[in-house]
Scaffold this motif. Structure first.
Motif, PDB file in Angstrom:
ATOM      1  N   ALA A 242    -108.199 -86.451  63.247  1.00 30.89           N
ATOM      2  CA  ALA A 242    -107.929 -84.706  63.072  1.00 30.89           C
ATOM      3  C   ALA A 242    -108.561 -84.595  61.485  1.00 30.89           C
ATOM      4  N   VAL A 243    -108.401 -85.665  60.048  1.00 33.17           N
ATOM      5  CA  VAL A 243    -108.369 -85.810  59.229  1.00 33.17           C
ATOM      6  C   VAL A 243    -109.509 -85.573  58.523  1.00 33.17           C
ATOM      7  N   ARG A 244    -110.452 -84.633  58.028  1.00 30.73           N
ATOM      8  CA  ARG A 244    -111.993 -84.698  56.560  1.00 30.73           C
ATOM      9  C   ARG A 244    -111.746 -86.148  56.135  1.00 30.73           C
ATOM     10  N   ASP A 245    -112.570 -86.093  55.693  1.00 29.29           N
ATOM     11  CA  ASP A 245    -113.058 -87.732  54.641  1.00 29.29           C
ATOM     12  C   ASP A 245    -112.116 -87.166  53.364  1.00 29.29           C
ATOM     13  N   GLY A 246    -111.366 -87.897  52.658  1.00 29.57           N
ATOM     14  CA  GLY A 246    -110.887 -87.943  51.590  1.00 29.57           C
ATOM     15  C   GLY A 246    -109.468 -87.138  51.867  1.00 29.57           C
ATOM     16  N   GLY A 247    -109.211 -87.143  52.705  1.00 28.85           N
ATOM     17  CA  GLY A 247    -108.326 -85.466  52.770  1.00 28.85           C
ATOM     18  C   GLY A 247    -106.660 -86.761  52.875  1.00 28.85           C
ATOM     19  N   ALA A 248    -105.543 -85.909  53.462  1.00 30.87           N
ATOM     20  CA  ALA A 248    -104.458 -86.490  53.192  1.00 30.87           C
ATOM     21  C   ALA A 248    -103.364 -86.824  54.647  1.00 30.87           C
ATOM     22  N   VAL A 249    -102.741 -87.616  54.147  1.00 31.27           N
ATOM     23  CA  VAL A 249    -101.578 -87.739  55.510  1.00 31.27           C
ATOM     24  C   VAL A 249     -99.987 -87.889  55.736  1.00 31.27           C
ATOM     25  N   VAL A 250     -98.959 -87.107  55.941  1.00 32.60           N
ATOM     26  CA  VAL A 250     -97.911 -87.860  55.976  1.00 32.60           C
ATOM     27  C   VAL A 250     -97.195 -88.425  56.634  1.00 32.60           C
ATOM     28  N   THR A 251     -96.783 -89.177  56.780  1.00 33.78           N
ATOM     29  CA  THR A 251     -95.719 -90.419  57.729  1.00 33.78           C
ATOM     30  C   THR A 251     -94.562 -90.098  57.384  1.00 33.78           C
ATOM     31  N   CYS A 252     -93.697 -90.121  58.978  1.00 28.07           N
ATOM     32  CA  CYS A 252     -92.644 -90.306  59.082  1.00 28.07           C
ATOM     33  C   CYS A 252     -91.388 -91.330  58.441  1.00 28.07           C
ATOM     34  N   ARG A 253     -92.219 -92.324  59.029  1.00 32.25           N
ATOM     35  CA  ARG A 253     -91.763 -93.825  59.502  1.00 32.25           C
ATOM     36  C   ARG A 253     -92.866 -94.878  58.366  1.00 32.25           C
ATOM     37  N   PRO A 254     -92.118 -96.011  58.256  1.00 31.65           N
ATOM     38  CA  PRO A 254     -92.696 -96.990  57.562  1.00 31.65           C
ATOM     39  C   PRO A 254     -93.894 -97.957  58.107  1.00 31.65           C
TER      40      PRO A 254
END
Length: 335
Positions: A242-254
């Motif tokens: 779903a994320v564009r090239d060079g975008g970012a993701v925030v994850t909630c678990r290691p």
């Protein structure tokens, strides 16, 4: 004092109402006479033993709970609160005193703020941990107004706060929801609601195939790809499409996560989030203005904690389950 205790790791039935001595605050600490404490996914992980490494230096019983509301009952040196102040606080459960689900809890004054006039003291317990986590997620991303943010699990406590806080900051929010949750996400402020399942026969939502299918539906809604994604539902790599090239993701678990196309990962760790009091003060003000919703599912007695864990594990809870110690006690669902 009464507390919800974990004497050994296991299923929900290991939770017991136990008796413990009333703790004393040290310098920079407050003792709160607890009105209510919320039930969180971290509580389930603590109870099951998934977080045993974090508790290895301490002796059971362990007390779950990471957020609390109540009144100041005692104050250590160097604190600015007065006895009787109505407060809410973030609570660190990974310490000898453990967490928040007790009649009295000692907290850091630096993690505590006044409950604004007009805010219900019991319901205020539903704000600190999840709202702080949402605040941290947006701080990590640093998106400009007008950017597009995808949120998985938007109907849950964390996802709902992320949506409302993002909308307040001028972001365009896209979120996925089951059919029955679509009105809720629209109410929270999502501009686009993506169906959680493509068809009734779709694979379960937690599988990689389902996450990839969901990513395709996000791309159909936002063909260029979203600027960032907060994965509150912990769907993992599959949804990164779903994320564009060079975008970012925030994850909630290691855990390991393959990052394609230059996507940058940010990991949430609300325990390490600096200046929680400043963030909590902002969040409480937004809640009083109606810009953040204190969605309460139910008010429970301490003995109902096992049922709360079962319901949270089963999914579908659309508000906070609050264990009430010195306030109203109910067992029916509410809003």
């Amino acid at each position: 004092m009464r507390a919800v205790g974990i004497l050994e790791y296991g299923g929900p039935d290991v939770l017991e109402v136990i008796d413990r001595g009333i703790p004393d605050p040290g310098p920079g600490e407050l003792r709160i006479r607890v009105a209510a404490a919320a039930v969180n996914p971290t509580d389930l992980m603590l109870r099951s033993g998934e977080l045993a490494d974090y508790m290895a230096a301490f002796e059971p019983p362990f007390i779950p709970g990471m957020d609390v509301s109540g009144t100041v009952d005692a104050a250590g040196a160097g604190t600015l609160f007065a006895l009787g102040d109505r407060v809410m606080a973030f609570v660190n459960p990974f310490r000898p005193q453990s967490g928040a689900q007790a009649e009295y809890v000692v907290v850091s004054a630096a993690d505590t703020v006044l409950v604004p006039p007009g805010m219900d003291l019991v319901r205020a317990a539903g704000l600190p941990m999840n709202a702080l986590t949402a605040h941290q997620a947006l701080a990590l991303l640093g998106l400009r107004s007008g950017a597009t943010l995808a949120v998985t699990g938007g109907a849950g406590a964390l996802g709902g706060f992320v949506i409302q806080l993002a909308v307040h900051r001028g972001l365009r929010v896209v979120a996925e929801a089951a059919e029955q949750d679509e009105p809720l996400l629209k109410q929270l402020g999502a501009e686009i609601v993506v169906p959680r399942h493509a068809e009734p026969t779709d694979t379960p939502s937690e599988t990689p195939a389902a996450a990839a299918s969901l990513a395709e539906r996000y791309r159909h809604a936002v063909p260029e790809g979203v600027d960032a994604l907060v994965d509150a539902a912990v769907l993992g790599e599959g949804v990164l499409g779903a994320v564009r090239d060079g975008g970012a993701v925030v994850t909630c678990r290691p855990g390991a996560l393959a990052l394609p196309r230059g996507i940058v990962r940010h990991e949430l760790n609300v325990m390490a989030y600096p200046d929680k009091a400043a963030a909590l003060t902002e969040l409480a003000a937004l809640a009083c203005e109606g810009l953040l919703s204190l969605r309460t599912d139910s008010l429970l007695t301490p003995s109902a904690a096992p049922d709360a864990h079962r319901r949270l594990a089963a999914g579908g809870v659309r508000g906070r389950q609050l264990v009430v110690f010195n306030g109203r006690r109910e067992t029916t669902a509410g809003s």
